[in-house]
Design an enzyme around this catalytic site. Sequence first.
Site, PDB file in Angstrom:
ATOM      1  N   GLU A   1      -8.869  -1.666   5.442  1.00 22.26           N
ATOM      2  CA  GLU A   1      -7.637  -1.805   6.207  1.00 22.26           C
ATOM      3  C   GLU A   1      -7.951  -1.897   7.691  1.00 22.26           C
ATOM      4  O   GLU A   1      -7.409  -2.740   8.413  1.00 22.26           O
ATOM      5  CB  GLU A   1      -6.710  -0.617   5.946  1.00 22.26           C
TER       6      GLU A   1
ATOM      7  N   GLU B   1      -4.825   8.157  17.812  1.00 24.86           N
ATOM      8  CA  GLU B   1      -5.340   9.527  17.906  1.00 24.86           C
ATOM      9  C   GLU B   1      -6.266   9.834  16.722  1.00 24.86           C
ATOM     10  O   GLU B   1      -7.347  10.426  16.893  1.00 24.86           O
ATOM     11  CB  GLU B   1      -4.173  10.528  17.934  1.00 24.86           C
TER      12      GLU B   1
ATOM     13  N   GLN C   1       0.849  -1.192   0.000  1.00 22.24           N
ATOM     14  CA  GLN C   1       0.000   0.000   0.000  1.00 22.24           C
ATOM     15  C   GLN C   1       0.884   1.241   0.000  1.00 22.24           C
ATOM     16  O   GLN C   1       1.704   1.432   0.893  1.00 22.24           O
ATOM     17  CB  GLN C   1      -0.904  -0.002   1.231  1.00 22.24           C
TER      18      GLN C   1
ATOM     19  N   SER D   1       1.174   6.630   2.598  1.00 24.09           N
ATOM     20  CA  SER D   1       1.907   7.552   3.463  1.00 24.09           C
ATOM     21  C   SER D   1       3.159   8.101   2.786  1.00 24.09           C
ATOM     22  O   SER D   1       3.833   7.403   2.020  1.00 24.09           O
ATOM     23  CB  SER D   1       2.303   6.861   4.768  1.00 24.09           C
TER      24      SER D   1
END
Length: 416
Positions: free
Chosen positions: A254, A384, A136, A139
């Site tokens: 995911e 978070e 993947q 990022s």
Amino acid sequence: MAVLEAPATLTDDQLRERLVDWLRENLPPLWVEAINESDADKLRRARDLVDYDDWCARLGEAGWATPTWPAEYGFLGLNGSQAKVVNEELARFRVPRSFNIIGIGMGGPTIMHWGTDEQKQRLLKPMAKHTEIWCQLFSEPGSGSDVASLATRAVRDGDEWVVNGQKVWTTLAHMAKWGLLVARTDPDQPKHKGLSYFIVDMKAPGVEVRPLRQMTGDAEFNEVFFTDTRIPDSMRLGPEGEGWMVATTTLMNERAALSGAGSTSGENVGGGPVDAVVAMAQQNGTAKDATIRQRLAQAVIEGRVIKMSNMRATAARKAGHQPGPEGSITKLFQAEYNQRLQNLAVDVLGTAGMAWSPSDEQTAATIRGFLRSRANTVEGGTSEIMRNILGERVLGLPKEPSVDKDIPWKDVKRSN
């Protein structure tokens, strides 16, 4: 037997019998004896008789690796309750499962939802058979939690796209044949609008993979650099400029996969199941300690909560729904639960966890699980970010301020 005939017509008992017969035919006799006798030592010896890649290929070819995938593409097309029967038997026989979770758990569902018929025919079967590994490519060094701000560019050149940029924390990129790539195709649009989604050949010219070493000693993660890499437009998923919608499908799957609700196994996030920790505590006597015993009981309870949540997710999928907030809920809880569980496992080991014989595979695996679990609250969306998603999209709390939401991406101020 490659595919079951009319699987939807089978009762659960008939399906279970069919699968058990297949397992007995395809596993070494020693393996079957070990399961029947609950003999862990015999099972360890039987594992040496199985070629992992060959086993995963046979499991995928037979359809058992992805039981709910459509029959029209060579799979079983089972419903959610039937898939539960399949996964129960695979777990009972303790068979190896493909580590191609990014393909099976994320890429497959995304391709089935957005892909062309040609893409489905070409890509799904090798993915399920473990013969083509996936990674993947979301990022970037400057775009982690805020993936939509990514800077990797894809510029159209006739029937191809030319890609330049960098991705990071890419699991299995060093082994992958294909990558799920989101790139910016229109910098004049706001960050969510100017993205497109591609399937990139990881062996293509211009793709460079550099491993990142972890504290476990492994190198699961990688940096990936694209330099004038060309991708055919036929390998684009979804409409041009709608890459964020496609990426959202991947991200929802995911979270479902990392929470244990995917179609691979229930032990997808690093570490071992709670039953193994309980057994270890009973074996070495630490279960007699009242505090340890309370922590074990709490771990069992939390494990049941996760299982119930996954059952609700399975029921929703059975009803034809796309993955919803339960994926984020369970991913958040599973990640933090697994860290607590691995901390408990190390405490159960006691001083034995400080040093061990090279032949002590159980202790080595426990320590590795403890170290690997540190990543659980970061990978697949930080805890978070999961809390932000749940607060804003499920509880309806006010969103955090976003100063760049509606301005062109090219005009957004960013560090160099």
